[in-house]
Design a protein around this motif. Structure first.
Motif, PDB file in Angstrom:
ATOM      1  N   ILE A   1       0.859  -1.182   0.000  1.00 32.78           N
ATOM      2  CA  ILE A   1       0.000   0.000   0.000  1.00 32.78           C
ATOM      3  C   ILE A   1       0.896   1.234   0.000  1.00 32.78           C
ATOM      4  O   ILE A   1       1.850   1.324   0.775  1.00 32.78           O
TER       5      ILE A   1
ATOM      6  N   GLN B   1       3.097  -2.407   7.280  1.00 31.05           N
ATOM      7  CA  GLN B   1       1.974  -3.095   6.643  1.00 31.05           C
ATOM      8  C   GLN B   1       1.955  -4.572   7.003  1.00 31.05           C
ATOM      9  O   GLN B   1       0.887  -5.153   7.229  1.00 31.05           O
TER      10      GLN B   1
ATOM     11  N   SER C   1      -7.511  -2.769   2.088  1.00 32.01           N
ATOM     12  CA  SER C   1      -6.823  -1.496   1.889  1.00 32.01           C
ATOM     13  C   SER C   1      -7.533  -0.353   2.603  1.00 32.01           C
ATOM     14  O   SER C   1      -6.882   0.531   3.180  1.00 32.01           O
ATOM     15  N   ASN C   2      -8.859  -0.366   2.594  1.00 27.03           N
ATOM     16  CA  ASN C   2      -9.583   0.711   3.268  1.00 27.03           C
ATOM     17  C   ASN C   2      -9.406   0.650   4.780  1.00 27.03           C
ATOM     18  O   ASN C   2      -9.336   1.691   5.452  1.00 27.03           O
TER      19      ASN C   2
ATOM     20  N   ASN D   1      -5.786   1.919   5.449  1.00 29.32           N
ATOM     21  CA  ASN D   1      -5.724   3.362   5.197  1.00 29.32           C
ATOM     22  C   ASN D   1      -6.495   4.162   6.234  1.00 29.32           C
ATOM     23  O   ASN D   1      -6.162   5.324   6.510  1.00 29.32           O
TER      24      ASN D   1
ATOM     25  N   LYS E   1      -4.351   5.613   8.998  1.00 25.37           N
ATOM     26  CA  LYS E   1      -3.397   6.688   8.752  1.00 25.37           C
ATOM     27  C   LYS E   1      -3.821   7.922   9.545  1.00 25.37           C
ATOM     28  O   LYS E   1      -4.995   8.280   9.593  1.00 25.37           O
TER      29      LYS E   1
ATOM     30  N   SER F   1       1.190   5.402   8.999  1.00 26.99           N
ATOM     31  CA  SER F   1       2.070   6.088   8.052  1.00 26.99           C
ATOM     32  C   SER F   1       3.413   6.464   8.685  1.00 26.99           C
ATOM     33  O   SER F   1       4.283   7.036   8.015  1.00 26.99           O
TER      34      SER F   1
END
Length: 230
Positions: free
Chosen positions: A65, A73, A161-162, A165, A168, A179
């Motif tokens: 990602i 990750q 992925s959502n 993310n 973050k 991140s």
């Protein structure tokens, strides 16, 4: 509680990936359990290395990602897997790929754990007794049924992925943001933050003292980070 799935992760860093054959052998020989491994890579399932790693574990491939360190990750992919619908009815244990069990006692201490509870193994580890780490516990051997993990980690049922993310920019204690660099991120801090929002935390948490198994550090296991034990 009988552990039915043991879940870990790797990326293409050989520091961790090269441990998979050995740790897989230990889990299979001691407990007759086959590891499930999230693999962060650009490789395809028919790549020779993926085929070779599949000899040792059930490999789940996840593409990198953007703007997330591969090691970060890899760590949080374990959290996604234990909360996924695939394992919703399994008693899942998160483990470190470079932590090798040496005795059946590693799982025997979980025999008396009730079903449908989150199990915090080693909550009384010295590293987690004072701020800013107070309230954390080791990610290695954190255990629960998949539906419990989902309530804590992915209550909105986001895809891979959502979900990642969505983590973050998180900030409360300082290390939850995915991140961040590998050295500044803590998956244990992230899980603590998610756990604090779990409505059932006060009624469905079971704690196991590390002293039930370990009178000293690294009892009944080998750790890559402590080569003097080998």
């Amino acid at each position: 509680m009988k552990i039915t799935k043991v879940i870990t992760s790797i990326n293409d860093n050989p520091t961790y990936k090269d441990f998979l054959p050995l740790v897989s052998l230990a889990w299979n020989k001691l407990f007759n359990l086959r590891l499930t491994v999230g693999y962060i890579t650009t490789k395809e399932p028919n790549d020779p290395e993926v085929i070779n790693l599949s000899k040792y574990a059930d490999i789940k491939i996840f593409p990198p990602i953007s703007n997330i360190d591969g090691g970060v990750q890899s760590k949080v992919t374990r959290m996604y897997l234990v909360s996924s619908d695939e394992f919703i009815d399994e008693n899942c244990m998160i483990v470190d790929v470079d932590m090798i069990p040496l005795s059946t006692e590693v799982l025997e201490v979980f025999d008396d754990c009730p079903e449908n509870f989150l199990v915090k193994w080693g909550y009384d580890h010295p590293s987690f007794l004072n701020p800013p780490n107070l309230g954390k516990w080791p990610m290695d051997r954190t255990t629960a049924k998949g539906n419990i993990f989902k309530e804590i980690i992915n209550p909105q049922n986001l895809d891979y992925s959502n979900l990642i993310n969505s983590w973050k920019g998180l900030h409360k204690y300082g290390k939850e943001d995915v991140s961040l660099t590998f050295g500044h991120f803590s998956d244990e801090s992230l899980l603590r933050l998610l756990y604090e929002s779990w409505p059932n935390k006060n009624t469905n948490t079971y704690k196991i003292s590390r002293l039930k198994l370990e009178k000293k550090m690294l009892s009944r296991r080998l750790d890559r980070a402590h080569p003097q034990m080998w």
